[in-house]
Enzyme design. Structure first.
Site, PDB file in Angstrom:
ATOM      1  N   GLY A  91       0.798  -1.214   0.000  1.00  0.00           N
ATOM      2  CA  GLY A  91       0.000   0.000   0.000  1.00  0.00           C
ATOM      3  C   GLY A  91       0.830   1.262   0.000  1.00  0.00           C
ATOM      4  O   GLY A  91       0.292   2.356   0.057  1.00  0.00           O
ATOM      5  N   CYS A  92       2.135   1.108  -0.044  1.00  0.00           N
ATOM      6  CA  CYS A  92       3.031   2.265  -0.076  1.00  0.00           C
ATOM      7  C   CYS A  92       3.585   2.425  -1.486  1.00  0.00           C
ATOM      8  O   CYS A  92       3.929   1.429  -2.136  1.00  0.00           O
ATOM      9  CB  CYS A  92       4.189   2.077   0.908  1.00  0.00           C
ATOM     10  SG  CYS A  92       3.663   1.917   2.619  1.00  0.00           S
ATOM     11  N   ALA A  93       3.678   3.656  -1.956  1.00  0.00           N
ATOM     12  CA  ALA A  93       4.239   3.918  -3.275  1.00  0.00           C
ATOM     13  C   ALA A  93       5.731   3.565  -3.296  1.00  0.00           C
ATOM     14  O   ALA A  93       6.241   3.051  -4.278  1.00  0.00           O
ATOM     15  CB  ALA A  93       4.040   5.371  -3.665  1.00  0.00           C
ATOM     16  N   SER A  94       6.411   3.831  -2.198  1.00  0.00           N
ATOM     17  CA  SER A  94       7.824   3.490  -2.060  1.00  0.00           C
ATOM     18  C   SER A  94       7.917   2.114  -1.402  1.00  0.00           C
ATOM     19  O   SER A  94       6.944   1.598  -0.861  1.00  0.00           O
ATOM     20  CB  SER A  94       8.531   4.506  -1.166  1.00  0.00           C
ATOM     21  OG  SER A  94       8.371   5.798  -1.675  1.00  0.00           O
TER      22      SER A  94
END
Length: 138
Positions: A49-52
Site C-alpha cells: 500500500g506504499c508507493a515506495s
C-alpha cells in the site's frame, strides 16, 4: 496519547513556519534513523500500500498486553524514512495495549502532515499505521 519523543517532534514543527522547512526536518529525521539490516528486508516485513518500498520489523519485549512495542523500519525514499521515524517516535516504547489507543490520524494531523502529503504518501502512512496496529493487536 503521544510519547515524549513525538512531543519533541511536534514542538519542533511548531517553530518551523514554512512547510519546506518541515519537509527538510522530516528528511533529517529519516537520515538519523538507523538502517534496517538487509536480512530483514523480506516480503514478511514489506508494507503493502506504499508507493515506495517500506519495511517494518516489529520488536516486542515481554508478553501479553503489557509487552513493550518497538520496531525497526526502512524505505528506499528519504521522506518515507522520515515518516517511519515519526511513527517510531509515536509508537516505540508503548505497551501493546497503548498502541491500540493511539489516534495516529489526530497525532499526525498536529504536524500538518495531512495537508502536505500526496495521496499516495498518505495511503502509505495509513498502511504503516495499520501494520503497527495489527502487530500490536496479536
Amino acid at each position: 496519547m503521544a510519547s515524549a519523543a513525538f512531543e519533541d517532534i511536534a514542538e519542533t514543527f511548531e517553530f518551523l513556519d514554512d512547510w519546506e522547512d518541515r519537509y527538510r526536518h522530516v528528511i533529517e529525521l529519516g537520515k538519523a534513523m538507523p538502517p534496517l539490516d538487509p536480512a530483514f528486508k523480506v516480503p514478511a516485513t514489506k508494507v503493502d500500500g506504499c508507493a515506495s518500498q517500506v519495511w517494518l520489523r516489529p520488536v516486542v519485549s515481554g508478553q501479553g498486553p503489557a509487552a513493550v512495542f518497538d520496531f525497526q523500519g526502512d524505505s528506499d525514499a528519504m521522506i518515507v524514512r522520515g515518516l517511519i521515524a515519526i511513527l517510531h517516535a509515536l509508537y516505540a516504547g508503548l505497551t501493546l495495549a497503548q498502541v491500540g489507543q493511539v489516534d495516529a490520524g489526530f497525532e499526525l494531523g498536529r504536524l500538518g502532515l495531512n495537508e502536505h502529503l500526496s495521496a499516495q504518501r498518505s495511503n502509505g502512512v495509513r498502511a504503516m499505521v495499520e501494520r503497527i496496529r495489527s502487530v500490536a493487536a496479536v
